[in-house]
Motif scaffolding. Structure first.
Motif, PDB file in Angstrom:
ATOM      1  N   ASN A 222      10.372   4.757   9.738  1.00 64.15           N
ATOM      2  CA  ASN A 222       9.649   5.777  10.487  1.00 64.15           C
ATOM      3  C   ASN A 222       9.810   6.193  11.930  1.00 64.15           C
ATOM      4  O   ASN A 222      10.448   5.381  12.329  1.00 64.15           O
ATOM      5  CB  ASN A 222       8.056   5.604  10.338  1.00 64.15           C
ATOM      6  CG  ASN A 222       7.437   4.241  10.950  1.00 64.15           C
ATOM      7  OD1 ASN A 222       8.111   3.918  11.988  1.00 64.15           O
ATOM      8  ND2 ASN A 222       6.437   3.701  10.486  1.00 64.15           N
ATOM      9  N   ALA A 223       9.397   6.884  12.452  1.00 60.51           N
ATOM     10  CA  ALA A 223       9.842   7.532  13.800  1.00 60.51           C
ATOM     11  C   ALA A 223       9.487   6.469  14.972  1.00 60.51           C
ATOM     12  O   ALA A 223      10.166   6.072  15.761  1.00 60.51           O
ATOM     13  CB  ALA A 223       9.033   8.671  14.214  1.00 60.51           C
ATOM     14  N   LYS A 224       8.275   5.611  14.750  1.00 58.03           N
ATOM     15  CA  LYS A 224       7.920   4.457  15.446  1.00 58.03           C
ATOM     16  C   LYS A 224       9.018   3.469  15.609  1.00 58.03           C
ATOM     17  O   LYS A 224       9.411   2.928  16.521  1.00 58.03           O
ATOM     18  CB  LYS A 224       6.370   3.959  15.224  1.00 58.03           C
ATOM     19  CG  LYS A 224       6.022   3.174  16.388  1.00 58.03           C
ATOM     20  CD  LYS A 224       4.641   2.708  15.818  1.00 58.03           C
ATOM     21  CE  LYS A 224       4.288   1.571  16.730  1.00 58.03           C
ATOM     22  NZ  LYS A 224       2.901   0.860  16.512  1.00 58.03           N
ATOM     23  N   LEU A 225       9.213   2.905  14.545  1.00 58.92           N
ATOM     24  CA  LEU A 225      10.287   1.867  14.362  1.00 58.92           C
ATOM     25  C   LEU A 225      11.777   2.113  15.035  1.00 58.92           C
ATOM     26  O   LEU A 225      12.448   1.664  15.613  1.00 58.92           O
ATOM     27  CB  LEU A 225      10.389   1.210  12.719  1.00 58.92           C
ATOM     28  CG  LEU A 225       9.237   0.632  12.359  1.00 58.92           C
ATOM     29  CD1 LEU A 225       9.525   0.521  10.646  1.00 58.92           C
ATOM     30  CD2 LEU A 225       9.158  -0.651  13.173  1.00 58.92           C
TER      31      LEU A 225
END
Length: 186
Positions: free
Chosen positions: A2-5
């Motif tokens: 995902n974008a956070k990782l």
């Protein structure tokens, strides 16, 4: 992912990796130096093959060229050349000695070489240099004593027999060379 990782992974990259990724790498130029050597080798091979074919053709066609090449590669031991006998000197004999003696009588009678005769005091004085199944070389004493006669003989097939001997060539050689050849015999 995902974008956070993805954001956390990108923040952990150090700046040297980023700079290296931004620098444009040029590929090394392709060197064709080996190709030049192959072209040179091919040209040399072509020239050598053409020379060999020309040489072989000249050797097969021209008797003068054969004689010149033979005298260059195998220096003459005398001023006399090897005299080949067309169809060989035949006696119809199965015995080497009988064929040799008949030829030597003819050699003296017809004076095949000017100023040279085969010595015959109590028979012919000769030495067999080598004798194989189908060929023999014989050295015969001559007058003058500074010369010797080299006789080359071959056995020719004849109907269901061991074969007939015949003289195929002869040459006058100097006595020093003849004695060297005789001395080298086993």
């Amino acid at each position: 992912m995902n974008a956070k990782l993805f954001s956390e992974a990108m923040s952990q990259l150090d700046s040297p990796y980023i700079v290296e990724a931004l620098v444009e790498h040029k590929p090394k130029p392709f060197r064709v130096r080996w190709w030049k050597f192959h072209k040179i080798a091919a040209c040399i091979a072509a020239v050598v093959l053409m020379a060999l074919f020309s040489f072989g053709t000249a050797f097969a066609v021209s008797a003068e060229f054969r004689q010149a090449l033979t005298s260059f590669l195998f220096p003459a031991y005398t001023e006399h050349e090897l005299s080949e006998i067309d169809e060989g000197h035949r006696t119809g004999s199965f015995d080497l000695e009988d064929t040799l003696f008949t030829f030597l009588e003819k050699f003296n009678r017809e004076q095949l070489v000017d100023g040279v005769t085969v010595k015959k005091d109590h028979g012919f004085d000769y030495v067999v240099l080598h004798q194989e199944n189908d060929s023999a070389s014989v050295i015969v004493e001559c007058n003058p004593p500074t010369d010797k006669l080299l006789v080359l003989m071959e056995k020719q097939d004849y109907k269901e027999t061991t074969g007939l001997w015949q003289v195929v060539a002869y040459q006058i050689i100097d006595y020093k060379t003849a004695n060297d050849w005789i001395g080298k015999q086993p």
